[in-house]
Design a protein around this motif. Structure first.
Motif, mmCIF file in Angstrom:
data_model
loop_
_atom_site.group_PDB
_atom_site.id
_atom_site.type_symbol
_atom_site.label_atom_id
_atom_site.label_comp_id
_atom_site.label_asym_id
_atom_site.label_seq_id
_atom_site.Cartn_x
_atom_site.Cartn_y
_atom_site.Cartn_z
ATOM 1 N N LEU A 69 0.860 -1.337 -0.076
ATOM 2 C CA LEU A 69 -0.068 0.015 -0.022
ATOM 3 C C LEU A 69 0.832 1.249 0.002
ATOM 4 O O LEU A 69 0.477 2.244 -0.813
ATOM 5 C CB LEU A 69 -1.271 -0.112 1.273
ATOM 6 N N ASP A 106 2.202 7.276 14.554
ATOM 7 C CA ASP A 106 1.103 6.621 14.656
ATOM 8 C C ASP A 106 -0.003 7.905 14.227
ATOM 9 O O ASP A 106 0.117 8.772 14.979
ATOM 10 C CB ASP A 106 0.708 6.004 15.969
ATOM 11 N N ASP A 166 -3.344 9.735 14.416
ATOM 12 C CA ASP A 166 -4.266 9.879 15.520
ATOM 13 C C ASP A 166 -5.618 9.659 14.953
ATOM 14 O O ASP A 166 -6.171 10.029 13.972
ATOM 15 C CB ASP A 166 -4.333 11.433 15.938
ATOM 16 N N PHE A 218 -7.230 7.260 14.106
ATOM 17 C CA PHE A 218 -7.557 6.577 12.867
ATOM 18 C C PHE A 218 -8.942 5.839 12.390
ATOM 19 O O PHE A 218 -9.144 5.665 11.454
ATOM 20 C CB PHE A 218 -6.219 5.752 12.206
ATOM 21 N N LYS A 219 -9.184 5.024 13.618
ATOM 22 C CA LYS A 219 -10.234 4.440 13.721
ATOM 23 C C LYS A 219 -11.316 5.331 13.352
ATOM 24 O O LYS A 219 -12.342 5.003 12.575
ATOM 25 C CB LYS A 219 -10.413 3.806 14.823
ATOM 26 N N LYS A 220 -11.338 6.580 13.840
ATOM 27 C CA LYS A 220 -12.538 7.226 13.597
ATOM 28 C C LYS A 220 -12.646 7.938 12.216
ATOM 29 O O LYS A 220 -13.656 7.949 11.650
ATOM 30 C CB LYS A 220 -12.465 8.493 14.706
ATOM 31 N N ASN A 248 -11.314 6.380 9.694
ATOM 32 C CA ASN A 248 -12.027 5.173 8.783
ATOM 33 C C ASN A 248 -13.548 5.334 8.854
ATOM 34 O O ASN A 248 -14.248 5.013 7.643
ATOM 35 C CB ASN A 248 -11.339 3.620 9.378
ATOM 36 N N HIS A 270 -12.800 3.160 4.395
ATOM 37 C CA HIS A 270 -11.643 2.616 4.397
ATOM 38 C C HIS A 270 -10.562 3.164 3.205
ATOM 39 O O HIS A 270 -9.359 3.311 3.287
ATOM 40 C CB HIS A 270 -12.139 1.110 4.065
ATOM 41 N N GLY A 326 -9.091 6.273 4.130
ATOM 42 C CA GLY A 326 -8.151 5.563 5.059
ATOM 43 C C GLY A 326 -6.841 5.197 4.364
ATOM 44 O O GLY A 326 -5.841 5.789 4.584
ATOM 45 N N ASN A 327 -6.877 4.396 3.114
ATOM 46 C CA ASN A 327 -5.842 3.882 2.483
ATOM 47 C C ASN A 327 -5.083 5.327 1.869
ATOM 48 O O ASN A 327 -3.745 5.086 1.803
ATOM 49 C CB ASN A 327 -6.300 2.904 1.497
ATOM 50 N N LEU A 355 -2.955 6.835 4.580
ATOM 51 C CA LEU A 355 -1.832 6.007 4.919
ATOM 52 C C LEU A 355 -0.810 6.115 3.689
ATOM 53 O O LEU A 355 0.376 6.408 4.096
ATOM 54 C CB LEU A 355 -2.329 4.395 4.889
ATOM 55 N N GLY A 384 -0.763 -1.597 10.454
ATOM 56 C CA GLY A 384 -1.941 -0.741 10.537
ATOM 57 C C GLY A 384 -1.526 0.730 10.181
ATOM 58 O O GLY A 384 -1.167 0.948 9.307
ATOM 59 N N GLU A 385 -1.888 1.467 11.212
ATOM 60 C CA GLU A 385 -1.696 2.830 10.979
ATOM 61 C C GLU A 385 -0.420 3.461 11.516
ATOM 62 O O GLU A 385 -0.346 4.737 11.923
ATOM 63 C CB GLU A 385 -3.024 3.784 11.146
ATOM 64 N N LYS A 434 0.476 10.197 22.834
ATOM 65 C CA LYS A 434 -0.983 9.965 22.641
ATOM 66 C C LYS A 434 -1.912 10.734 23.809
ATOM 67 O O LYS A 434 -2.912 11.193 23.893
ATOM 68 C CB LYS A 434 -1.299 8.644 22.458
ATOM 69 N N ARG A 481 -2.109 13.981 21.824
ATOM 70 C CA ARG A 481 -1.765 13.500 20.369
ATOM 71 C C ARG A 481 -1.334 14.882 19.403
ATOM 72 O O ARG A 481 -1.063 15.847 19.995
ATOM 73 C CB ARG A 481 -3.252 13.192 19.614
HETATM 74 N N1 LIG Z 1 -8.184 2.200 6.039
HETATM 75 C C1 LIG Z 1 -7.341 1.647 6.636
HETATM 76 N N2 LIG Z 1 -7.279 1.444 8.113
HETATM 77 C C2 LIG Z 1 -6.407 0.708 8.704
HETATM 78 C C3 LIG Z 1 -5.610 -0.131 8.113
HETATM 79 N N3 LIG Z 1 -4.751 -0.947 9.048
HETATM 80 C C4 LIG Z 1 -5.156 -0.422 10.310
HETATM 81 N N4 LIG Z 1 -6.385 0.468 9.827
HETATM 82 C C5 LIG Z 1 -7.156 0.857 10.973
HETATM 83 O O1 LIG Z 1 -6.603 1.799 11.643
HETATM 84 C C6 LIG Z 1 -7.429 1.886 13.262
HETATM 85 C C7 LIG Z 1 -6.367 1.796 14.142
HETATM 86 O O2 LIG Z 1 -7.309 2.043 15.385
HETATM 87 P P1 LIG Z 1 -6.632 2.283 16.846
HETATM 88 O O3 LIG Z 1 -5.425 1.134 17.102
HETATM 89 O O4 LIG Z 1 -7.860 2.023 17.566
HETATM 90 O O5 LIG Z 1 -6.078 3.855 16.812
HETATM 91 P P2 LIG Z 1 -6.645 5.279 16.573
HETATM 92 O O6 LIG Z 1 -8.153 4.993 16.225
HETATM 93 O O7 LIG Z 1 -5.732 5.769 15.437
HETATM 94 O O8 LIG Z 1 -6.633 5.862 17.786
HETATM 95 P P3 LIG Z 1 -5.199 6.391 18.457
HETATM 96 O O9 LIG Z 1 -4.071 5.678 17.766
HETATM 97 O O10 LIG Z 1 -5.329 6.113 19.736
HETATM 98 O O11 LIG Z 1 -4.954 7.826 18.062
HETATM 99 C C8 LIG Z 1 -8.226 0.813 12.871
HETATM 100 O O12 LIG Z 1 -9.632 1.197 12.706
HETATM 101 C C9 LIG Z 1 -7.942 -0.107 11.648
HETATM 102 O O13 LIG Z 1 -9.123 -0.695 10.901
HETATM 103 C C10 LIG Z 1 -5.253 -0.111 6.639
HETATM 104 O O14 LIG Z 1 -4.448 -0.680 5.875
HETATM 105 N N5 LIG Z 1 -6.240 0.737 6.035
#
Ligand SMILES: Nc1nc2c(ncn2[C@@H]2O[C@H](COP(=O)(O)OP(=O)(O)OP(=O)(O)O)[C@@H](O)[C@H]2O)c(=O)[nH]1
Length: 555
Positions: free
Chosen positions: A398, A433, A435, A437-439, A441, A446, A449-450, A453, A475-476, A545, A549
């Motif tokens: 990616l 990392d 910040d 990123f879950k939110k 996404n 997604h 999100g990609n 990334l 991940g992120e 964090k 953050r």
């Molecule tokens: N779009 C996308 N999302 C990804 C990928 N790998 C991981 N993620 C998402 O990254 C997010 C990581 O979330 P968390 O580990 O909870 O952390 P966060 O939401 O960034 O929160 P903090 O790190 O505490 O700020 C998850 O929702 C994963 O699904 C990827 O290759 N693509």
């Protein structure tokens, strides 16, 4: 009473002994006979190189018959014991033979009438008193239109031939030795030229060059006007090359070549001479096609004869490799017929076997070359594939950054290396990392999100130096290993990354979006292992964090 005085003899002997050249001696002898003014003509016949015939080497007739001199020059008379010829008799019996004018028959009668002779005699080219076992170089035929060849005349000639006998023997031997030497030298030159041809052919790999050289050699050996090379390919006899000696045959050559493209000879004896030669694996010779052209022929042969027009001698020889036919050589003459001897056929057979070997060698060489090239090509493809697989195994698809596995290997390697070095310039790492990123996404999807990334990876990539290593940890989360970088350096780097990403806008399918990152960094300390170093950076990230953050923390 001797005709020649001692003084005359001495003078003449001096002249005779000054040369070993046969032609000069014959001229001298001729001059002497002329100056005697006793005859109306004469022929000097000398033994030929094989010793089985006499050849007229000097001929002199009266002015009335001088036109015949050329006809009788180099005239050959076989030395057969029963021959009626006066010269042959004189030579074999080593004595004077006078024509029997009254009862003359056959050849003698014919000659007497032809030259209007009254008398004719042949004398051996040696004095009467010479030993019977001494060598005889030839004879002189004395011709007289008026009067007889008297004893007086014969006596004078006896004196004359006595003077010339030994020198002529020597000159004749010398001339034949010289001829032989010339012939041997010519044969040696031909042999070395042929050897050269063989060597060149053996080194030849291009089929076209092989045909050209071979045609050249064939035209050198035999006076054909056209040579065609046919090889068995895909079950038919394909015309590979047709060579001509004279440009005036180009039109028919080209026309036949064109015809053969659509009418190749088949592997069937009834398809024509070329097929027949190939199938029977034996030469086929038509000494004169004009004499047999009314006979039934295959349609291919008929068309060929029509296109080539006026074919005279036609010879077809199989091209063999290890005795098996692989094609056919065709030879044509157009204007004259060509006598092909048994030895010519043997030569052509041998040459065509040599040609077969040269063609197969050339083919094998080209095949080897092709195989070699193919192997080289496959090697390159393989190398590319290996490189691609290695890249796939070490990079993240990616983001294009190195993957976790590479990070792990590289950090361990660098820690080891760092410990061995005395200067201990800092080895630092930064864990980055994104910040919330879950939110992100959840809010933008997604795909967006990609894009982010990949964008974050690009921003990090812009800030690292050649000796640094940026990886996607998973991940992120990203990690960067920075060589020769102290705590102040890593802090500055981390801050640069943070501000660059905070200021970047990413063009996603959910619109232009931005993110922030938190960074934890640390520098190698004494006794650090991979785990301890990474754990410290991770703790720093945790604190970043915790502390709100979009910030950096060092540990
Ligand atoms: N779009 C996308 N999302 C990804 C990928 N790998 C991981 N993620 C998402 O990254 C997010 C990581 O979330 P968390 O580990 O909870 O952390 P966060 O939401 O960034 O929160 P903090 O790190 O505490 O700020 C998850 O929702 C994963 O699904 C990827 O290759 N693509």
């Amino acid at each position: 009473m001797a005709y020649y005085s001692i003084a005359d003899k001495c003078l003449l002997l001096e002249k005779i002994n000054s040369t070993i050249e046969l032609s000069t001696l014959l001229d001298l002898l001729g001059e002497q006979i002329d100056s005697l003014e006793l005859l109306d003509g004469y022929l000097i016949n000398l033994l030929d190189a094989s010793g089985t015939a006499l050849i007229s080497r000097k001929v002199h007739f009266t002015s009335e018959y001088q036109f015949l001199e050329n006809t009788y020059a180099d005239y050959k008379i076989e030395l057969t014991p029963d021959a009626a010829n006066l010269s042959v008799k004189a030579y074999l019996q080593k004595q004077i033979i006078q024509a029997d004018i009254v009862n003359a028959t056959g050849e003698v009668k014919r000659l007497l009438g032809l030259w209007k002779l009254e008398d004719m005699a042949a004398i051996p080219l040696m004095a009467a008193e010479s030993k019977q076992n001494s060598k005889l170089p030839g004879t002189i035929v004395l011709l007289k239109q008026q009067g007889k060849i008297t004893h007086e005349i014969l006596d004078i000639f006896d004196e004359l031939v006595a003077l010339f006998h030994a020198p002529l023997c020597n000159a004749l031997e010398y001339a034949y030795l010289k001829d032989n030497q010339d012939r041997l030298e010519a044969a040696a030159a031909e042999q070395s030229r042929f050897l050269q041809f063989i060597v060149e052919m053996n080194n030849m790999t291009s089929p076209d060059r092989i045909y050209d050289m071979f045609a050249h050699e064939l035209f050198h050996k035999l006076t054909f006007d056209m040579v065609g090379f046919f090889l068995l390919e895909n079950e038919v006899l394909v015309s590979k090359k047709i060579s001509i000696t004279n440009p005036r045959y180009e039109a028919r050559r080209a026309k036949w070549e064109q015809f053969l493209l659509s009418h190749p000879y088949q592997q069937n004896t009834t398809d024509g001479g070329i097929s027949h030669t190939f199938m029977r694996n034996t030469p086929l010779l038509f000494p004169d096609v004009q004499k047999i052209k009314h006979l039934p022929m295959s349609s291919n042969d008929q068309a060929t004869m029509k296109i080539l027009g006026g074919v005279r001698t036609l010879l077809m020889v199989p091209i063999r490799h290890q005795n098996h036919p692989i094609g056919v050589l065709t030879f044509f003459t157009f204007v004259n017929t060509l006598d092909i001897s048994e030895s010519d056929l043997i030569l052509l057979n041998n040459l065509s076997a040599f040609l077969g070997t040269a063609i197969i060698n050339g083919r094998n060489y080209l095949l080897n070359l092709e195989q070699h090239r193919e192997i080289e090509r496959l090697n390159l493809v393989l190398q590319d594939k290996v490189k691609e697989l290695a890249e796939q195994a070490s990079t993240d698809k990616l983001t294009g950054l190195f993957n976790f596995r590479t990070f792990e290997l590289e950090l361990n390697r660098r820690i080891n290396e760092f410990e061995r070095h005395t200067d201990k310039a800092g080895l630092s790492i930064a864990v980055i990392d994104i910040d919330h990123f879950k939110k992100f996404n959840d809010a933008h999807g997604h795909n967006a999100g990609n894009v982010v990334l990949a964008g974050v990876a690009r921003e990090i990539g812009k800030l690292v130096r050649k000796m640094d290593l940026a990886c996607r940890y998973g991940g992120e989360e990203f990690v960067v290993i920075l060589a020769k970088c102290d705590p102040e350096g890593i802090r500055l780097f981390a801050e640069r990354v943070r501000t660059a990403i905070a200021g970047a806008v990413f063009d996603t399918d959910a619109g232009k979006l931005s993110v922030t990152v938190s960074v934890g960094c640390t520098t190698h300390q004494a006794e650090d292992t991979y785990e301890s170093l990474f754990k410290r950076a991770d703790h720093a990230l945790y604190r970043a964090k915790e502390n709100g953050r979009n910030r950096i923390e060092t540990a």
